[in-house]
Design an enzyme around this catalytic site. Structure first.
Site: not given
Ligand code: UD1
Ligand code: UDP
Length: 344
Positions: A196
Site C-alpha cells: 500500500h
Molecule cells: C494511510 C497512512 C499510512 C498507513 C496506512 C495504513 C498517511 C499519510 N498514510 O495510508 O501511513 O500505513 O494508512 O493502511 O496517513 N481509501 C478507501 N477507503 C478507506 C480508506 C482509504 O477507499 O476506508 C482509499 C482512498 O482512495 C484514499 C486512499 O485509499 O484516497 C488512501 O487513503 P489514505 O488514508 O489517504 O492513505 P493510506 O494509503 O491508506
Molecule cells: N491487516 C489486516 N487485514 C488486511 C491487511 C492488513 O488486518 O487485509 C493488518 C495487519 O495484520 C497489520 C495491519 O493491518 O496489523 C497493517 O496495516 P497496514 O499495512 O495498512 O499499515 P502499516 O502497518 O503499514 O502502517
C-alpha cells in the site's frame, strides 16, 4: 485520568485495542476517530474483532490531499480537546491522524503521548517520516517500542521524555490468537502479499512488472488489496496472473489466520513485518529501508526491490532458521498505563 485516544487508520485501531481495554479498568477514555479510514472492512470490523468500544466521536474527514486531510483533522480535534478537557491526548504511529493529534494537543498545551515513538526510516520522501518526526518533537511523553527507537530519540535530544515500553502490537497479536478460526487456504502453498505504500503502488508500471514476475513463481500469492492499491488496479488494466489471488481487505482474525498458514509474507507494511516475525514467517519487505531493523538483524526479514529481476528466485531462496528472540515484549498495555499514571 481522563484520556482522549485519537485514531483514524487501520493499524491504529489494532494498536488501540489492548491499550483501551487496560485503560478502561481504572480510567475514563474518550475515543476520537478522525475518519481517515472509513470502509467497514478498514475500520468497523477492527473495532468489532478487537472488542474496542465504538468511537465517541467520528470526525468523518475521509480521504484527500495531505494538507486538506490533516488541516480538517486539526480543526476537528481541537474542538474536541477544548470540549472534553482531557488530562492527556494519546496517538499512535505515523499517519496524518497522528500528526493532527500531536499538533492539536501541543498548541492547546495539553499533555500528549506518542505511542510507537522513535521509528525512523531516514527517508523524508515518505509522508510517515515527516509525521513521526513532528509527533516525537511535539509530544510530552514518548513510548518507544524497541531499543533502536530509543537510540534515535536520544540522538534527537528527546531521551528525557522517552520510555522503552515494548510494542503494543505484541499484545494485539496475543489477544487475537484465541479467536483465529481455521483459516487455511485450500490450494497450493501460498505467500501472503500486501502492498500500500505510495512509492510501490501509485505507479501502475511497477505493479504490472511485479505481477508479471510473480506470475512465473511456483507458488500462489494471496493478496488482500488495500483500497489505495485497489484504486490503481481499477484505473489501469493490469493483467493479474492466475496464481495471484486478489481478495478484499481482511479482518484482523482472518488476516492473522492467513498469516498462520502462509509460507512467507511479502509486504511493504510496517505492522506485518513485526507480525511475521512473531509468527515465525520469513518476511520479504519490498522497500529500500525499514524502521523495524531488528527483524532484519535477527535474520527473519530481508529488503528487496519491488522490481528486482531476480525477485522470484530470491523469495524462494530466503529460508531463515535462526532463533527468534522476543523483540517486542508482553503485557505492554499494562506497562504503558502504569507509565501514564506515573507521568500525570
Ligand atoms: C494511510 C497512512 C499510512 C498507513 C496506512 C495504513 C498517511 C499519510 N498514510 O495510508 O501511513 O500505513 O494508512 O493502511 O496517513 N481509501 C478507501 N477507503 C478507506 C480508506 C482509504 O477507499 O476506508 C482509499 C482512498 O482512495 C484514499 C486512499 O485509499 O484516497 C488512501 O487513503 P489514505 O488514508 O489517504 O492513505 P493510506 O494509503 O491508506
Ligand atoms: N491487516 C489486516 N487485514 C488486511 C491487511 C492488513 O488486518 O487485509 C493488518 C495487519 O495484520 C497489520 C495491519 O493491518 O496489523 C497493517 O496495516 P497496514 O499495512 O495498512 O499499515 P502499516 O502497518 O503499514 O502502517
Amino acid at each position: 485520568m481522563k484520556i482522549i485516544s485519537i485514531v483514524g487508520a487501520r493499524p491504529q485501531f489494532i494498536k488501540l485495542g489492548p491499550l483501551s481495554r487496560e485503560l478502561r479498568k481504572k480510567h475514563k477514555e474518550i475515543i476520537i476517530h478522525t475518519g481517515q479510514h472509513y470502509d467497514a472492512e478498514m475500520s468497523d470490523l477492527f473495532f468489532e474483532q478487537l472488542e474496542i468500544p465504538e468511537p465517541d466521536v467520528n470526525l468523518e474527514i475521509g480521504s484527500g490531499s495531505h494538507g486538506m486531510q490533516t488541516g480538517q483533522m486539526l480543526v476537528g480535534i481541537e474542538k474536541e480537546i477544548l470540549k472534553h478537557e482531557p488530562d492527556m491526548v494519546l496517538s499512535f504511529g505515523d499517519t496524518n491522524s497522528t500528526l493532527a493529534a500531536c499538533l492539536a494537543a501541543a498548541k492547546l498545551k495539553v499533555p500528549s503521548l506518542h505511542i510507537e515513538a522513535g521509528l525512523r526510516s531516514f527517508n523524508r520522501s515518505m509522508p510517515e517520516e515527516i509525521n513521526r518526526v513532528v509527533a516525537d518533537h511535539t509530544a510530552d511523553l514518548l513510548f518507544a517500542p524497541t531499543p533502536e527507537a530509543v537510540k534515535h530519540l536520544q540522538k534527537e535530544g528527546l531521551g528525557e521524555k522517552t520510555v522503552l515500553t515494548g510494542d503494543i502490537m505484541a499484545d494485539s497479536v496475543r489477544f487475537i490468537q484465541s479467536k483465529i478460526e481455521e483459516n487455511r487456504f485450500e490450494g497450493r502453498a501460498y505467500n501472503l502479499l500486501t502492498l500500500h505504500r505510495p512509492y510501490n503502488v501509485d505507479d501502475p508500471q511497477k505493479l504490472a512488472t511485479l505481477f508479471r514476475q510473480l506470475g512465473d513463481a511456483d507458488v500462489d500469492f494471496i493478496f488482500p488489496v488495500h483500497p489505495r492499491t485497489r484504486a490503481v488496479l481499477k484505473a489501469n488494466s493490469i493483467t493479474v496472473p492466475g496464481n495471484i489471488k486478489l481478495i478484499a481487505p481482511q479482518g484482523y482474525i482472518e488476516f492473522q489466520g492467513l498469516l498462520k498458514y502462509a509460507d512467507k509474507a511479502i509486504t511493504d507494511s510496517g505492522g506485518l513485518q513485526k507480525e511475521a516475525y512473531i509468527a515465525g514467517k520469513p518476511c520479504i519487505t519490498l522497500r529500500p529501508e525499514t524502521e523495524w531493523v531488528e527483524t532484519v538483524e535477527a535474520g527473519w526479514n530481508v529488503l528487496m526491490d519491488i522490481n528486482d529481476p531476480e525477485l522470484v528466485a530470491k523469495i524462494a531462496a530466503f529460508n531463515p532458521n535462526s532463533d527468534r528472540p522476543d523483540l517486542y515484549g508482553k503485557d505492554v498495555a499494562k506497562r504503558m498505563v502504569r507509565e501514564m499514571e506515573g507521568f500525570l
